[in-house]
Scaffold this motif. Structure first.
Motif, PDB file in Angstrom:
ATOM      1  N   GLN A   1      90.385  63.032  -2.626  1.00 58.11           N
ATOM      2  CA  GLN A   1      89.920  61.771  -2.047  1.00 58.11           C
ATOM      3  C   GLN A   1      88.569  61.953  -1.368  1.00 58.11           C
ATOM      4  O   GLN A   1      87.712  61.076  -1.442  1.00 58.11           O
ATOM      5  CB  GLN A   1      90.931  61.245  -1.025  1.00 58.11           C
TER       6      GLN A   1
ATOM      7  N   LYS B   1     108.200  72.845   2.410  1.00 56.28           N
ATOM      8  CA  LYS B   1     107.206  72.214   3.283  1.00 56.28           C
ATOM      9  C   LYS B   1     105.806  72.725   2.965  1.00 56.28           C
ATOM     10  O   LYS B   1     104.851  71.949   2.921  1.00 56.28           O
ATOM     11  CB  LYS B   1     107.559  72.489   4.752  1.00 56.28           C
TER      12      LYS B   1
ATOM     13  N   VAL C   1      96.118  69.076   8.245  1.00 53.64           N
ATOM     14  CA  VAL C   1      97.027  69.595   7.226  1.00 53.64           C
ATOM     15  C   VAL C   1      96.874  71.111   7.108  1.00 53.64           C
ATOM     16  O   VAL C   1      97.864  71.836   6.983  1.00 53.64           O
ATOM     17  CB  VAL C   1      96.793  68.896   5.868  1.00 53.64           C
TER      18      VAL C   1
ATOM     19  N   ASN D   1      95.344  66.566  -2.590  1.00 54.34           N
ATOM     20  CA  ASN D   1      95.071  65.133  -2.722  1.00 54.34           C
ATOM     21  C   ASN D   1      93.992  64.675  -1.743  1.00 54.34           C
ATOM     22  O   ASN D   1      93.135  63.857  -2.096  1.00 54.34           O
ATOM     23  CB  ASN D   1      96.352  64.322  -2.527  1.00 54.34           C
ATOM     24  N   LEU D   2      94.033  65.199  -0.529  1.00 49.39           N
ATOM     25  CA  LEU D   2      93.016  64.823   0.460  1.00 49.39           C
ATOM     26  C   LEU D   2      91.631  65.307   0.045  1.00 49.39           C
ATOM     27  O   LEU D   2      90.648  64.590   0.188  1.00 49.39           O
ATOM     28  CB  LEU D   2      93.377  65.393   1.833  1.00 49.39           C
TER      29      LEU D   2
ATOM     30  N   THR E   1      91.919  64.595   8.801  1.00 48.92           N
ATOM     31  CA  THR E   1      93.283  64.825   8.324  1.00 48.92           C
ATOM     32  C   THR E   1      93.363  66.119   7.520  1.00 48.92           C
ATOM     33  O   THR E   1      94.401  66.775   7.518  1.00 48.92           O
ATOM     34  CB  THR E   1      93.794  63.648   7.478  1.00 48.92           C
TER      35      THR E   1
ATOM     36  N   GLU F   1     104.652  71.036  -0.195  1.00 39.87           N
ATOM     37  CA  GLU F   1     104.280  69.640   0.059  1.00 39.87           C
ATOM     38  C   GLU F   1     102.917  69.559   0.741  1.00 39.87           C
ATOM     39  O   GLU F   1     102.081  68.724   0.381  1.00 39.87           O
ATOM     40  CB  GLU F   1     105.329  68.972   0.954  1.00 39.87           C
ATOM     41  N   LEU F   2     102.715  70.416   1.731  1.00 42.00           N
ATOM     42  CA  LEU F   2     101.458  70.384   2.470  1.00 42.00           C
ATOM     43  C   LEU F   2     100.278  70.795   1.601  1.00 42.00           C
ATOM     44  O   LEU F   2      99.195  70.216   1.691  1.00 42.00           O
ATOM     45  CB  LEU F   2     101.545  71.280   3.706  1.00 42.00           C
ATOM     46  N   LYS F   3     100.476  71.784   0.731  1.00 40.23           N
ATOM     47  CA  LYS F   3      99.399  72.194  -0.168  1.00 40.23           C
ATOM     48  C   LYS F   3      99.065  71.079  -1.158  1.00 40.23           C
ATOM     49  O   LYS F   3      97.899  70.856  -1.474  1.00 40.23           O
ATOM     50  CB  LYS F   3      99.784  73.466  -0.915  1.00 40.23           C
ATOM     51  N   ASN F   4     100.090  70.384  -1.617  1.00 42.71           N
ATOM     52  CA  ASN F   4      99.868  69.253  -2.515  1.00 42.71           C
ATOM     53  C   ASN F   4      99.111  68.139  -1.789  1.00 42.71           C
ATOM     54  O   ASN F   4      98.186  67.536  -2.338  1.00 42.71           O
ATOM     55  CB  ASN F   4     101.199  68.742  -3.054  1.00 42.71           C
ATOM     56  N   GLU F   5      99.494  67.890  -0.548  1.00 40.51           N
ATOM     57  CA  GLU F   5      98.806  66.875   0.253  1.00 40.51           C
ATOM     58  C   GLU F   5      97.350  67.260   0.489  1.00 40.51           C
ATOM     59  O   GLU F   5      96.449  66.421   0.415  1.00 40.51           O
ATOM     60  CB  GLU F   5      99.530  66.697   1.588  1.00 40.51           C
TER      61      GLU F   5
END
Length: 68
Positions: free
Chosen positions: A31, A17, A46, A27-28, A42, A20-24
């Motif tokens: 962006q 988890k 995160v 990406n944020l 967001t 996944e959160l670090k990857n998200e």
């Protein structure tokens, strides 16, 4: 993500988890830099989720040390 939901996960799932959160988060941030992020809050959410997971991991670690 609620802390009660996080506590139900195993240690391996918690590690996944966090990944996944670090990857998200990456990406944020990407962006945001390119101007494609619609809701900048967001990123904050995160970051808080990562902190929640790491806090629960640390609690478990301390409990294991206490038992030993």
């Amino acid at each position: 993500m609620k802390s009660n939901d996080i506590r139900k996960l195993s240690s391996e799932e918690l590690n996944n988890k966090v990944s996944e959160l670090k990857n998200e988060l990456f990406n944020l941030r990407f962006q945001l830099a390119t101007g494609q992020l619609d809701n900048p809050s967001t990123i904050k959410n995160v970051k808080k989720d990562i902190a929640r997971v790491k806090t629960i991991q640390r609690e478990r670690e301390l409990n294991m040390e206490k038992e030993a």
